[in-house]
Design an enzyme around this catalytic site. Structure first.
Site, mmCIF file in Angstrom:
data_model
loop_
_atom_site.group_PDB
_atom_site.id
_atom_site.type_symbol
_atom_site.label_atom_id
_atom_site.label_comp_id
_atom_site.label_asym_id
_atom_site.label_seq_id
_atom_site.Cartn_x
_atom_site.Cartn_y
_atom_site.Cartn_z
ATOM 1 C CE LYS A 1 17.106 2.841 13.470
ATOM 2 N NZ LYS A 1 18.502 2.650 12.994
ATOM 3 C CG ASP B 1 22.572 4.622 8.542
ATOM 4 O OD1 ASP B 1 23.595 4.211 7.986
ATOM 5 O OD2 ASP B 1 21.620 3.849 8.831
ATOM 6 N N GLY C 1 22.855 -1.463 12.656
ATOM 7 C CA GLY C 1 22.680 -2.866 12.292
ATOM 8 C C GLY C 1 22.108 -2.984 10.895
ATOM 9 C CE LYS D 1 14.960 1.206 10.183
ATOM 10 N NZ LYS D 1 16.096 1.875 9.525
ATOM 11 C CD GLU E 1 19.685 5.862 12.026
ATOM 12 O OE1 GLU E 1 19.156 5.571 13.132
ATOM 13 O OE2 GLU E 1 20.237 5.023 11.301
ATOM 14 C CG ASP F 1 16.767 5.165 10.421
ATOM 15 O OD1 ASP F 1 16.864 6.035 9.527
ATOM 16 O OD2 ASP F 1 17.464 4.130 10.447
ATOM 17 C CE LYS G 1 23.135 0.917 9.653
ATOM 18 N NZ LYS G 1 22.049 1.193 8.698
ATOM 19 C CB SER H 1 16.166 -0.785 14.551
ATOM 20 O OG SER H 1 15.591 -0.232 13.399
HETATM 21 O O1 OSB Z 1 18.878 2.325 8.544
HETATM 22 O O2 OSB Z 1 19.581 1.409 10.316
HETATM 23 C C1 OSB Z 1 19.070 1.301 9.203
HETATM 24 C C2 OSB Z 1 18.032 -2.336 8.603
HETATM 25 C C3 OSB Z 1 18.291 -2.455 7.252
HETATM 26 C C4 OSB Z 1 18.733 -1.359 6.559
HETATM 27 C C5 OSB Z 1 18.942 -0.141 7.205
HETATM 28 C C6 OSB Z 1 18.727 -0.028 8.567
HETATM 29 C C7 OSB Z 1 18.229 -1.145 9.263
HETATM 30 C C8 OSB Z 1 17.882 -1.119 10.674
HETATM 31 C C9 OSB Z 1 17.867 -2.447 11.375
HETATM 32 O O3 OSB Z 1 17.516 -0.135 11.276
HETATM 33 C C10 OSB Z 1 18.830 -2.513 12.477
HETATM 34 C C11 OSB Z 1 18.955 -3.926 12.946
HETATM 35 O O4 OSB Z 1 19.792 -4.687 12.405
HETATM 36 O O5 OSB Z 1 18.224 -4.279 13.862
HETATM 37 MG MG MG Z 2 19.566 4.036 9.623
#
Ligand code: OSB
Ligand code: MG
Length: 374
Positions: A161, A238, A290, A163, A213, A188, A262, A135
């Site tokens: 992925k 999510d 994560g 953001k 996402e 995401d 999660k 991510s």
């Molecule tokens: O939406 O998946 C998410 C990190 C913090 C809060 C929300 C998210 C995330 C990530 C990081 O996408 C995933 C990671 O731990 O690498």
């Molecule tokens: Mg997410």
């Protein structure tokens, strides 16, 4: 099992690189760990709450309070035989799923050790290795992002992925797709869009992404189903999925075609398995999300990802992407094929580095059963 003591710790761990999402930037993690001591064994749990109540309503501080005042005393007053007993132990407390998962997951770790089997095996896992994605947070420029993607692909990660948010989306996707037409790509939004953005979101279909996402509200099913009808790209939920019933509602309403599981968000291993089972029975693929975890939470994510329905690469990646030094031994390593090998030692499969944990600890509290006063 008799619970002898629960030791809560808050650790301050600076991230190697700031992580930016549509709701803000994280530079330093405040990690909450629970160490549950029982009959000579030690189970570890990690709270996945953030520093601010922006992904979920829980925070490191709120979880600490709920653990000290409510959940910790409830757990030491009982003799839970299984991790799966914890939801019943905690049933009086509403919400606070990340706080609950902290203790429940530690009990699963303990149970696996007591049984002499790996956590993966106790959960019913079927994989010897799991596929990994990354991510990648919002960057200050597209060239910087491209450089990061290049490095992650060279490391072997199977899915990228991105953001995204309004202003950091189609231009970015265009540049990434024209450079790497064949990679497994997703995005995401962490709820950054609204219904008025529907046409804009439909334009994401041009980038042949595995999924989008959580484009809309964190607590919505209905409007995601309206959007999914217009999108070719699968929606992955999510934030919206807090338990098995949510997964059933989302699948029934066709709000999504993929689910991110999660552990903290759903309240621990029991509910995560229930979400997984509901999705598997209905042909909906899942993957493990994560939350910028330390090694303890990462070890639990790895074990969860070995269940049959986790067919897509998760956001479970190497310790070295996040930390100068992780608190487990060995660190989480990812192969050049983008896979993590599943440990087969009893319990979580990674030792906790107590010396390092102690050095990073900024607060500590021990919960024991109240001594009976004669
Ligand atoms: O939406 O998946 C998410 C990190 C913090 C809060 C929300 C998210 C995330 C990530 C990081 O996408 C995933 C990671 O731990 O690498
Ligand atoms: Mg997410």
């Amino acid at each position: 099992m008799r619970i002898d003591a629960i030791i809560l710790r808050e650790l301050h761990m600076p991230l190697l690189h700031p992580f930016e999402t549509s709701f803000g930037v994280t530079r330093n993690r405040r990690i909450l760990l629970a160490e549950v001591q029982s009959e000579g064994l030690t189970g570890w749990g990690e709270c996945t709450a953030g520093e601010r109540p922006v992904f979920s309503g829980e925070t490191t501080d709120s979880a600490w309070q709920v653990l000290v005042r409510e959940l910790g005393p409830m757990l030491v007053a009982e003799f839970p035989q299984h991790g799966g007993d914890c939801p019943r132990t905690f049933r009086q407390v509403r919400g606070n799923r990340m706080a609950k998962a902290t203790l429940e997951n530690a009990i699963w770790d303990l149970e696996a050790q007591r049984e002499g089997i790996s956590l993966s095996r106790l959960l019913g896992g079927v994989r010897e290795s799991i596929p990994c994605g990354v991510s990648i947070g919002i960057q200050s420029s597209i060239p910087e992002l491209l450089e990061i993607i290049e490095r992650e692909l060279a490391t072997g990660y199977q899915r990228i992925k991105l953001k995204c948010k309004p202003g950091w989306d189609v231009d970015v996707f265009e540049r990434v797709r024209s450079r790497w037409p064949g990679i497994m790509l997703s995005c995401d939004a962490n709820s950054a869009y609204r219904l008025r953005d529907e046409d804009h979101l439909v334009s994401f279909d041009a980038f042949d992404m595995l999924m989008i996402e959580q484009p809309l509200w964190h607590d919505d099913f209905y409007f995601h189903s309206v959007l999914q009808r217009r999108l070719e790209t699968p929606i992955c939920l999510d934030e919206s999925i807090q338990n098995r019933r949510d997964a059933l509602a989302a699948i029934e309403m066709e709000s999504c075609r993929i689910i991110n599981v999660k552990l903290g968000r759903v309240g621990g291993f029991s509910e995560a398995i229930a979400v997984h089972n509901a999705a598997l029975e209905r042909g909906i693929p899942v993957w493990c999300g994560g939350m910028l975890e330390s090694g303890v939470g990462r070890a639990h994510n790895i074990a969860l990802s070995t269940l049959e329905g986790f067919t897509l690469p998760g956001d479970v990646s190497a310790s070295a992407r996040y930390w100068a030094e992780d608190i487990i031994e060995p660190e989480v390593l990812v192969s050049s094929e983008g896979e993590i090998a599943i440990p087969d030692t009893p319990g979580r499969g990674y030792e906790v580095r107590r010396d390092l944990v102690e050095r990073l600890t900024v607060r500590k509290e021990t919960i024991r059963e109240m001594a009976l006063v004669a």
